[in-house]
Design a protein around this motif. Structure first.
Motif, PDB file in Angstrom:
ATOM      1  N   PHE A 217       0.833  -1.215   0.000  1.00  0.00           N
ATOM      2  CA  PHE A 217       0.000   0.000   0.000  1.00  0.00           C
ATOM      3  C   PHE A 217       0.865   1.260   0.000  1.00  0.00           C
ATOM      4  CE2 PHE A 217      -2.529  -3.373   1.943  1.00  0.00           C
ATOM      5  CZ  PHE A 217      -3.653  -3.315   1.148  1.00  0.00           C
ATOM      6  N   PRO A 218       0.392   2.315  -0.678  1.00  0.00           N
ATOM      7  CA  PRO A 218       1.190   3.549  -0.752  1.00  0.00           C
ATOM      8  C   PRO A 218       1.427   4.169   0.625  1.00  0.00           C
ATOM      9  CG  PRO A 218      -0.993   3.890  -1.703  1.00  0.00           C
ATOM     10  CD  PRO A 218      -0.848   2.429  -1.469  1.00  0.00           C
ATOM     11  N   THR A 219       0.519   3.903   1.583  1.00  0.00           N
ATOM     12  CA  THR A 219       0.660   4.508   2.908  1.00  0.00           C
ATOM     13  C   THR A 219       1.432   3.614   3.867  1.00  0.00           C
ATOM     14  OG1 THR A 219      -1.534   3.598   3.308  1.00  0.00           O
ATOM     15  CG2 THR A 219      -1.409   5.940   2.809  1.00  0.00           C
ATOM     16  N   THR A 222       1.393  -2.318   8.113  1.00  0.00           N
ATOM     17  CA  THR A 222       1.805  -3.723   8.213  1.00  0.00           C
ATOM     18  C   THR A 222       0.615  -4.613   7.907  1.00  0.00           C
ATOM     19  OG1 THR A 222       3.339  -3.118   9.970  1.00  0.00           O
ATOM     20  CG2 THR A 222       2.812  -5.442   9.761  1.00  0.00           C
ATOM     21  N   ILE A 223       0.808  -5.577   7.035  1.00  0.00           N
ATOM     22  CA  ILE A 223      -0.247  -6.568   6.799  1.00  0.00           C
ATOM     23  C   ILE A 223      -0.132  -7.595   7.908  1.00  0.00           C
ATOM     24  CG2 ILE A 223      -0.965  -8.457   5.282  1.00  0.00           C
ATOM     25  CD1 ILE A 223      -0.260  -6.631   2.937  1.00  0.00           C
ATOM     26  N   ARG A 243      -2.385  -2.962   9.813  1.00  0.00           N
ATOM     27  CA  ARG A 243      -2.144  -2.253  11.063  1.00  0.00           C
ATOM     28  C   ARG A 243      -1.247  -1.052  10.830  1.00  0.00           C
ATOM     29  NH1 ARG A 243      -0.859  -6.061  16.293  1.00  0.00           N
ATOM     30  NH2 ARG A 243      -2.982  -6.844  16.471  1.00  0.00           N
ATOM     31  N   SER A 244      -1.397  -0.062  11.693  1.00  0.00           N
ATOM     32  CA  SER A 244      -0.483   1.078  11.661  1.00  0.00           C
ATOM     33  C   SER A 244       0.899   0.650  12.136  1.00  0.00           C
ATOM     34  CB  SER A 244      -0.994   2.166  12.596  1.00  0.00           C
ATOM     35  OG  SER A 244      -2.310   2.498  12.253  1.00  0.00           O
ATOM     36  N   ILE A 486       5.001  -7.362   6.191  1.00  0.00           N
ATOM     37  CA  ILE A 486       4.067  -8.481   6.340  1.00  0.00           C
ATOM     38  C   ILE A 486       4.411  -9.223   7.629  1.00  0.00           C
ATOM     39  CG2 ILE A 486       3.116 -10.541   5.237  1.00  0.00           C
ATOM     40  CD1 ILE A 486       4.626  -9.522   2.650  1.00  0.00           C
ATOM     41  N   VAL A 487       3.410  -9.416   8.478  1.00  0.00           N
ATOM     42  CA  VAL A 487       3.585 -10.286   9.643  1.00  0.00           C
ATOM     43  C   VAL A 487       2.806 -11.545   9.329  1.00  0.00           C
ATOM     44  CG1 VAL A 487       3.071 -10.593  12.091  1.00  0.00           C
ATOM     45  CG2 VAL A 487       3.855  -8.382  11.246  1.00  0.00           C
ATOM     46  N   TYR A 488       3.529 -12.652   9.102  1.00  0.00           N
ATOM     47  CA  TYR A 488       2.860 -13.845   8.589  1.00  0.00           C
ATOM     48  C   TYR A 488       1.965 -14.502   9.633  1.00  0.00           C
ATOM     49  CZ  TYR A 488       5.519 -13.496   4.327  1.00  0.00           C
ATOM     50  OH  TYR A 488       6.029 -13.050   3.135  1.00  0.00           O
ATOM     51  N   ALA A 489       2.478 -14.657  10.874  1.00  0.00           N
ATOM     52  CA  ALA A 489       1.673 -15.349  11.881  1.00  0.00           C
ATOM     53  C   ALA A 489       0.906 -14.321  12.685  1.00  0.00           C
ATOM     54  CB  ALA A 489       2.592 -16.131  12.806  1.00  0.00           C
TER      55      ALA A 489
END
Length: 546
Positions: A217-219, A222-223, A243-244, A486-489
């Protein structure tokens, strides 16, 4: 009831409503709200970009007034409200709306706080460098040109884009009975995934996911959690939690503050801050003493001051749960394929883009081949003339009119009309020895080019290689780092996330009362020094276990 000269047709209102509403909804679906899977643009965006390129406001040229551009697009291609055109242009210039902005804006184009842009008479714009790659080869008959609304001009039905715009910039739109919401991606990863598909068209979606990883995302942000991402790539639908990005700082007085550096995509920063302030005022969240927006041109910075005994982690988790500090992006990959809306998975999106590029390259090669053959034909005539130059001059001088000269040449050297015209219009300087060598050299080059173009048209492998090479060129030119981590878990919130982790004293009294007191409080002396707080009990009761 007499109706002179009028013919009244009785229509069943139910049928009329049905057919009119279907017409309307199809029109919204096809020519307003949904992007085309090939170039990833809605009609209004395509018209703005095409209008700007026709006006010549490319990246190297000076900016032009937005009102001028909007007028051009309105008058020639998009006969709707001027704000629809201007707002489409504004969004394409916002770095927080598009992962790779397509318009270079000068002036106030709004902000991440939801401020509205300045009126179009104040702002100026031109195309971004990356946009020129979406319009490249438009003049080589690569796409179908269709008549505009009054059939006085032509406009492209799709752009011959080299950039997989639908994947890298995403799209959102609400049609009638359906909507689309597609996330943006990183250009390098996307191109790597497309190249992997070109190398092996039978590649599995799971292998593509390893390359493209997740939306970008441009902004930033964290996924959080990966199952939604996977589902979206496999089915075309899924929920992606964003998440921010936050950190904790400690003041010299030992108090903690939460700092927010990046917020989720499409979240309005000003509204987010006022929402947190409302929750604090309504006592829904405790532990926050003050909130301040310290963002400036170097980046975003929202400062949340915590009370003395507040635990940063607990406050943060509460904020994530109750505010837009954490949001979810509902992926719904609906785009127009051959003019019809379809739900598409990741591999479909890549395949359809590659098919579009293949189409563009085939048409471009055919166009270039025709041009090369036309030029070779003229050169053949000029070479014949330069070999018999004295005779040619004699024939031309002996003729009364240019027309007669042409016919005499055709007869003598069995030329075609086009070749004869080129010879008659030849300049005297082309008779010099140097120019004659040039003619022969150009002819040899053109014959090689024709050979090469015919090879391309004969071989699918060559065409695929060209698609790949051009994509890798684009990647080299515009690649950048991922903005979204990216936080996978990840799990959903547990009840424990909302309580501080500290030592407790548990006491059980003789009458069966049980009590939990924080250790720090247990040791506090009450006023007058009458024993510590933790052990007060009812009459006739005493502590039994501790």
């Amino acid at each position: 009831m007499e109706n002179v000269g009028e013919k009244i047709i009785k229509i069943n209102i139910e049928e009329e409503m049905k057919s009119s509403y279907i017409d309307y909804s199809m029109s919204v679906i096809v020519s307003r709200a949904l992007p085309d899977v090939r170039d990833g643009l809605k009609p209004v965006q395509r018209r703005v970009l095409y209008g700007m390129s026709e006006l010549g406001v490319t990246s190297g040229k000076p900016f032009k007034k937005s009102a001028r551009i909007v007028g051009e697009v309105l008058g020639k291609y998009h006969p709707h409200g001027d704000s629809s055109v201007y707002m489409a242009m504004v969004r394409m210039a916002q770095s927080w709306s598009l992962r790779y902005p397509l318009v270079d804006g000068q002036g106030n184009f709004g902000s991440v706080d939801g401020d509205s842009p300045a009126a179009m008479r104040y702002t100026e714009a031109r195309l971004m460098k990356v946009t020129e790659d979406t319009l490249m080869d438009l003049d080589k008959d690569t796409v179908d040109m269709i008549p505009n609304f009054d059939e006085s001009l032509k406009e492209p039905s799709v752009l011959p884009t080299r950039i997989p715009l639908l994947l890298v910039n995403g799209a959102s739109g609400i049609a009638v009975g359906m909507a689309t919401n597609m996330p943006p991606h990183n250009l390098s990863d996307t191109i790597d995934a497309i190249c992997a598909y070109i190398d092996d068209p039978d590649i599995e979606i799971d292998d593509l996911i390893r390359i493209i990883k997740a939306p970008d995302f441009p902004t930033g942000g964290t996924i959080y959690g990966y199952s939604g991402v996977k589902e979206a790539y496999h089915t075309g639908r899924g929920r992606i939690v964003i998440r921010s990005k936050t950190s904790v700082e400690t003041t010299p007085h030992g108090r903690e503050k939460l700092i927010v550096h990046e917020i989720p995509y499409m979240v309005n920063k000003a509204e987010l801050i006022s929402r947190i302030a409302d929750l604090v005022n309504e006592k829904k969240i405790d532990g926050i003493s003050n909130i301040n927006d310290e963002s400036d041109r170097s980046g975003m910075r929202i400062v949340i001051d915590l009370k003395k005994d507040a635990i940063a982690n607990v406050v943060l988790n509460t904020l994530l749960k109750h505010t837009a500090l954490q949001t979810s992006f509902g992926v719904n990959n609906i785009a127009l394929v051959g003019g019809r809306p379809r739900l598409l998975n990741l591999k479909d999106l890549i395949r359809l883009f590659v098919e579009h590029r293949h189409d563009v390259i085939t048409r471009r090669t055919q166009f270039e081949l025709k041009q090369a053959e036309d030029r070779a034909h003229i050169l053949e005539g000029l070479i014949i003339a330069s070999d018999h130059i004295d005779e040619v001059i004699r024939i031309i001088r002996a003729s009364k009119t240019p027309e007669e000269a042409k016919n005499n040449l055709i007869e003598r050297f069995s030329l075609t009309e086009i070749q004869a015209r080129a010879i008659v219009e030849m300049r005297l300087r082309q008779l010099t020895g140097l120019e004659q060598d040039k003619l022969r050299a150009e002819y040899d080059d053109i014959m090689k080019l024709i050979e090469h173009l015919k090879d391309i048209l004969a071989s699918l492998e060559l065409r695929m290689q060209i698609i790949k090479d051009e994509l890798l060129q684009v990647r080299a030119q515009y690649k950048d780092e991922r903005k979204t981590d990216i936080v996978y878990a990840s799990e959903e919130f547990n009840p424990e996330d909302f309580y501080a982790d500290e030592e407790m004293v548990i006491t059980i009294s003789h009458m069966g009362y049980i009590k939990r007191t924080p250790l720090s409080e247990y040791k506090v002396q009450n006023r007058g020094g009458v024993g510590s707080k933790g052990s007060a009990t009812r009459d006739e009761d005493f502590l039994e276990h501790m």
